[in-house]
Design a protein around this motif. Sequence first.
Motif, mmCIF file in Angstrom:
data_model
loop_
_atom_site.group_PDB
_atom_site.id
_atom_site.type_symbol
_atom_site.label_atom_id
_atom_site.label_comp_id
_atom_site.label_asym_id
_atom_site.label_seq_id
_atom_site.Cartn_x
_atom_site.Cartn_y
_atom_site.Cartn_z
ATOM 1 N N PRO A 91 0.830 -1.210 0.000
ATOM 2 C CA PRO A 91 0.000 0.000 0.000
ATOM 3 C C PRO A 91 0.866 1.263 0.000
ATOM 4 C CG PRO A 91 -0.634 -1.477 1.788
ATOM 5 C CD PRO A 91 0.609 -2.032 1.179
ATOM 6 N N GLU A 92 0.335 2.280 -0.571
ATOM 7 C CA GLU A 92 1.057 3.554 -0.702
ATOM 8 C C GLU A 92 1.554 4.063 0.651
ATOM 9 O OE1 GLU A 92 2.938 5.887 -3.123
ATOM 10 O OE2 GLU A 92 1.475 4.500 -3.959
ATOM 11 N N LYS A 93 0.756 3.884 1.692
ATOM 12 C CA LYS A 93 1.125 4.417 3.007
ATOM 13 C C LYS A 93 2.376 3.742 3.593
ATOM 14 C CE LYS A 93 -1.810 1.458 5.908
ATOM 15 N NZ LYS A 93 -2.846 1.441 6.922
ATOM 16 N N LYS A 100 4.954 2.480 1.484
ATOM 17 C CA LYS A 100 6.039 2.437 0.495
ATOM 18 C C LYS A 100 7.311 3.140 0.948
ATOM 19 C CE LYS A 100 3.472 1.190 -3.521
ATOM 20 N NZ LYS A 100 3.210 1.322 -4.903
#
Length: 151
Positions: free
Chosen positions: A82-84, A86
């Motif tokens: 997930p982007e959070k 990365k």
Amino acid sequence: MKALFTSILAGGLMFAFSSSFAQTKDESHSKLTEHHSKVTEHAGKIKDNESSKEEYKENAGHAGKHLEFAKKTHSELKTSMPEKHKAVAKPHHEAIEKHHAEAAKHHKALTDELAKEKHDKAKVKEHAGKMHTSVTNAEAEHQKLKSKTSK
């Protein structure tokens, strides 16, 4: 009523996708650990035991196969992060890739040595040992990644 239905549907889809990712992430973590374990098992059989050349080749083949599976599984895990997570995951992914590259280099040297008519057992054991160490380090880094991205 239509807005309520839409919001319930949207919430359900978000939950399904987040649950699906969590399951996929957990499965990927589990698979990566399993492949690392198999590489170290087979590399350990080479470095720690006296065996025939054929047994060395067989274990080297299994170790190489599981190393490739580990690299593929890590790639899947990396792309599904997930982007959070990365930013915090990036240095761990880079370290895992570095350790996998080192292990691949030693696997190639190991198989090249075993391909010789008269292989040098000391070199075979050295490359198997270094492959074992590289994958052990990759798994340690993987566990750090897992702990930092499990929230």
